[in-house]
Design a protein around this motif. Structure first.
Motif, mmCIF file in Angstrom:
data_model
loop_
_atom_site.group_PDB
_atom_site.id
_atom_site.type_symbol
_atom_site.label_atom_id
_atom_site.label_comp_id
_atom_site.label_asym_id
_atom_site.label_seq_id
_atom_site.Cartn_x
_atom_site.Cartn_y
_atom_site.Cartn_z
ATOM 1 N N PHE A 35 0.359 -1.171 -0.280
ATOM 2 C CA PHE A 35 -0.133 0.625 -0.155
ATOM 3 C C PHE A 35 0.954 0.808 -0.081
ATOM 4 C CE2 PHE A 35 -2.354 3.624 2.284
ATOM 5 C CZ PHE A 35 -3.604 3.613 1.490
ATOM 6 N N CYS A 36 1.766 1.194 0.731
ATOM 7 C CA CYS A 36 2.820 2.046 0.744
ATOM 8 C C CYS A 36 4.301 3.021 -0.024
ATOM 9 C CB CYS A 36 3.547 2.194 2.078
ATOM 10 S SG CYS A 36 2.755 2.314 4.043
ATOM 11 N N ARG A 37 3.663 1.604 -1.126
ATOM 12 C CA ARG A 37 4.670 1.508 -2.556
ATOM 13 C C ARG A 37 4.976 3.672 -3.614
ATOM 14 N NH1 ARG A 37 7.437 -2.812 -4.056
ATOM 15 N NH2 ARG A 37 6.188 -4.576 -3.241
ATOM 16 N N PRO A 38 3.513 3.854 -3.613
ATOM 17 C CA PRO A 38 3.700 4.851 -4.156
ATOM 18 C C PRO A 38 4.683 6.394 -3.225
ATOM 19 C CG PRO A 38 1.810 4.196 -4.297
ATOM 20 C CD PRO A 38 2.487 3.602 -3.144
ATOM 21 N N LEU A 55 3.405 7.990 6.568
ATOM 22 C CA LEU A 55 2.131 8.992 6.253
ATOM 23 C C LEU A 55 1.031 7.932 5.507
ATOM 24 C CD1 LEU A 55 1.573 11.522 6.008
ATOM 25 C CD2 LEU A 55 3.043 11.658 3.235
ATOM 26 N N GLY A 56 1.338 6.736 5.052
ATOM 27 C CA GLY A 56 0.665 5.894 4.297
ATOM 28 C C GLY A 56 -0.368 4.814 5.263
ATOM 29 N N VAL A 57 0.170 4.519 6.989
ATOM 30 C CA VAL A 57 -0.527 3.664 7.349
ATOM 31 C C VAL A 57 -1.149 5.252 7.916
ATOM 32 C CG1 VAL A 57 -0.184 3.484 10.512
ATOM 33 C CG2 VAL A 57 1.729 2.077 8.306
ATOM 34 N N PHE A 58 -0.498 6.052 8.122
ATOM 35 C CA PHE A 58 -1.812 7.385 8.837
ATOM 36 C C PHE A 58 -3.106 7.048 8.114
ATOM 37 C CE2 PHE A 58 -3.666 11.506 9.284
ATOM 38 C CZ PHE A 58 -2.924 12.419 9.952
ATOM 39 N N ALA A 59 -2.964 6.943 6.507
ATOM 40 C CA ALA A 59 -4.045 7.083 5.580
ATOM 41 C C ALA A 59 -4.610 6.539 5.553
ATOM 42 C CB ALA A 59 -3.349 7.637 4.239
ATOM 43 N N TRP A 60 -4.080 5.052 5.805
ATOM 44 C CA TRP A 60 -4.705 3.140 5.802
ATOM 45 C C TRP A 60 -5.889 3.595 7.467
ATOM 46 C CZ3 TRP A 60 -4.525 -1.824 3.695
ATOM 47 C CH2 TRP A 60 -4.972 -2.355 4.153
ATOM 48 N N ASN A 61 -5.497 4.666 8.590
ATOM 49 C CA ASN A 61 -6.262 4.551 9.632
ATOM 50 C C ASN A 61 -7.472 5.255 9.238
ATOM 51 O OD1 ASN A 61 -4.655 2.137 10.370
ATOM 52 N ND2 ASN A 61 -4.401 2.898 12.701
ATOM 53 N N ALA A 62 -6.860 6.874 8.533
ATOM 54 C CA ALA A 62 -7.598 7.451 8.598
ATOM 55 C C ALA A 62 -8.830 7.175 8.015
ATOM 56 C CB ALA A 62 -7.152 8.931 8.251
ATOM 57 N N ALA A 63 -8.673 5.787 6.784
ATOM 58 C CA ALA A 63 -9.743 5.704 6.190
ATOM 59 C C ALA A 63 -11.208 5.190 6.460
ATOM 60 C CB ALA A 63 -9.252 4.703 5.589
ATOM 61 N N PHE A 64 -11.281 4.629 7.622
ATOM 62 C CA PHE A 64 -11.648 4.499 8.869
ATOM 63 C C PHE A 64 -13.031 5.206 9.711
ATOM 64 C CE2 PHE A 64 -8.470 0.932 8.780
ATOM 65 C CZ PHE A 64 -9.595 -0.128 8.473
ATOM 66 N N LEU A 65 -12.403 6.808 9.266
ATOM 67 C CA LEU A 65 -12.647 7.541 10.175
ATOM 68 C C LEU A 65 -13.766 9.046 9.088
ATOM 69 C CD1 LEU A 65 -9.942 8.571 12.270
ATOM 70 C CD2 LEU A 65 -12.010 7.112 12.601
ATOM 71 N N PRO A 66 -14.203 9.208 9.320
ATOM 72 C CA PRO A 66 -15.331 10.494 8.462
ATOM 73 C C PRO A 66 -13.919 11.408 8.010
ATOM 74 C CG PRO A 66 -16.278 10.447 10.512
ATOM 75 C CD PRO A 66 -15.375 9.906 10.300
ATOM 76 N N ASP A 67 -14.127 12.181 6.966
ATOM 77 C CA ASP A 67 -13.016 13.142 6.714
ATOM 78 C C ASP A 67 -12.649 14.227 7.422
ATOM 79 O OD1 ASP A 67 -13.273 11.913 4.673
ATOM 80 O OD2 ASP A 67 -14.303 12.569 3.000
ATOM 81 N N VAL A 95 -1.772 12.900 1.975
ATOM 82 C CA VAL A 95 -3.129 11.860 2.789
ATOM 83 C C VAL A 95 -4.282 11.317 2.016
ATOM 84 C CG1 VAL A 95 -4.402 11.238 5.037
ATOM 85 C CG2 VAL A 95 -1.729 12.355 4.504
ATOM 86 N N GLU A 96 -4.939 12.328 1.340
ATOM 87 C CA GLU A 96 -6.525 12.078 0.830
ATOM 88 C C GLU A 96 -6.247 11.110 -0.321
ATOM 89 O OE1 GLU A 96 -9.823 15.455 -0.413
ATOM 90 O OE2 GLU A 96 -8.366 16.139 -0.363
ATOM 91 N N GLU A 97 -5.418 11.471 -1.182
ATOM 92 C CA GLU A 97 -5.002 10.556 -2.449
ATOM 93 C C GLU A 97 -4.942 8.810 -1.894
ATOM 94 O OE1 GLU A 97 -5.165 8.696 -5.939
ATOM 95 O OE2 GLU A 97 -5.983 10.250 -5.202
ATOM 96 N N MET A 98 -4.499 8.780 -0.357
ATOM 97 C CA MET A 98 -4.162 7.519 0.048
ATOM 98 C C MET A 98 -5.278 7.059 0.811
ATOM 99 S SD MET A 98 -1.019 7.154 -1.016
ATOM 100 C CE MET A 98 -0.482 4.688 -0.518
ATOM 101 N N ILE A 99 -5.737 8.022 1.209
ATOM 102 C CA ILE A 99 -7.054 6.894 1.389
ATOM 103 C C ILE A 99 -7.809 7.079 0.590
ATOM 104 C CG2 ILE A 99 -9.315 7.958 3.166
ATOM 105 C CD1 ILE A 99 -7.743 9.989 4.195
ATOM 106 N N ARG A 100 -8.130 7.589 -0.281
ATOM 107 C CA ARG A 100 -8.584 7.368 -1.971
ATOM 108 C C ARG A 100 -8.553 5.796 -2.328
ATOM 109 N NH1 ARG A 100 -9.807 7.246 -7.579
ATOM 110 N NH2 ARG A 100 -7.313 8.167 -7.256
ATOM 111 N N GLN A 101 -6.973 5.870 -1.983
ATOM 112 C CA GLN A 101 -6.217 4.718 -2.716
ATOM 113 C C GLN A 101 -7.298 3.329 -2.123
ATOM 114 O OE1 GLN A 101 -5.085 3.687 -5.648
ATOM 115 N NE2 GLN A 101 -5.366 5.782 -6.167
#
Length: 213
Positions: A35-38, A55-67, A95-101
């Motif tokens: 997931f963090c490759r990019p 940053l990738g881990v931040f985005a991974w977990n943030a995907a579970f939350l409202p924007d 972060v926003e793009e990684m959450i989308r991914q």
């Protein structure tokens, strides 16, 4: 028995690090690495692979939350860094793009990263990540589609040390999510704000399990 000299000790430590970097990652750790490759591809711009994975881990977990929730968490975490407006906007965009991914590529993966470690050697990056299923007990502001009941066993009682004994984070050497302070994220590594272009705190984005904001 004489203690090993400094040279031998350094060599032994280097060998341990080499073995750690070369061992195979478990399936979840491999998923996080992929997931963090990019971000790893531009690790130098993010001040190193540790920051890239963070940053990738931040985005991974943030995907579970409202924007609005992860955005507030991110801004609060960035306060400690002396970032320019452009740098902060760029990080928020990443972060926003990684959450989308995450939501696009892993829509049914309900695992939250509770602890992780990054080892970089000879151009290779090894990630070791611990996880728990996303629940409202762990993240009070969980998005409705991820809201599931926490398992009856192995749950963490936060302030109760005995109850926390079964917490996967505590068992793996990480902090219990229930003990995280307002504005902080779930357990992870701390980054040093040495440059104005550095990424935010190297921790997953999420809520404290005790409901503090």
């Amino acid at each position: 028995m004489a203690a090993p000299d400094a040279k031998k000790l350094k060599k032994r430590i280097a060998e341990i690090r080499r073995r750690k970097a070369e061992r195979a990652m478990d399936p979840f750790s491999q998923t996080i690495h992929d997931f963090c490759r990019p971000l790893l591809a531009v690790a130098e711009e993010l001040s190193g692979p540790e920051n890239a994975v963070s940053l990738g881990v931040f985005a991974w977990n943030a995907a579970f939350l409202p924007d609005e929730r992860w955005q507030a968490n991110l801004r609060l975490s960035l306060v400690r860094f002396d970032l320019t407006d452009d740098a902060q906007e760029a990080l928020e965009g990443i972060v926003e793009e990684m959450i989308r991914q995450k939501r696009l590529m892993f829509p049914d993966d309900r695992r939250v990263v509770t602890r992780f470690d990054v080892t970089a050697r000879d151009g290779k990056v090894f990630v070791e990540a611990a996880q728990r299923t996303a629940t409202r007990e762990l993240m009070p502001h969980l998005r409705p589609e991820y809201a599931v009941t926490a398992p009856a066993t192995g749950s963490c009682g936060g302030a109760d040390a005995a109850a926390c004994a079964g917490c996967p984070s505590a068992g793996a050497g990480g902090a219990c999510p229930s003990s995280m302070q307002p504005g902080s994220l779930l357990p992870g590594q701390a980054m040093s704000p040495s440059t104005t272009e550095e990424a935010p705190e190297a921790s997953p984005a999420g809520d404290s399990a005790n409901g503090k904001d």
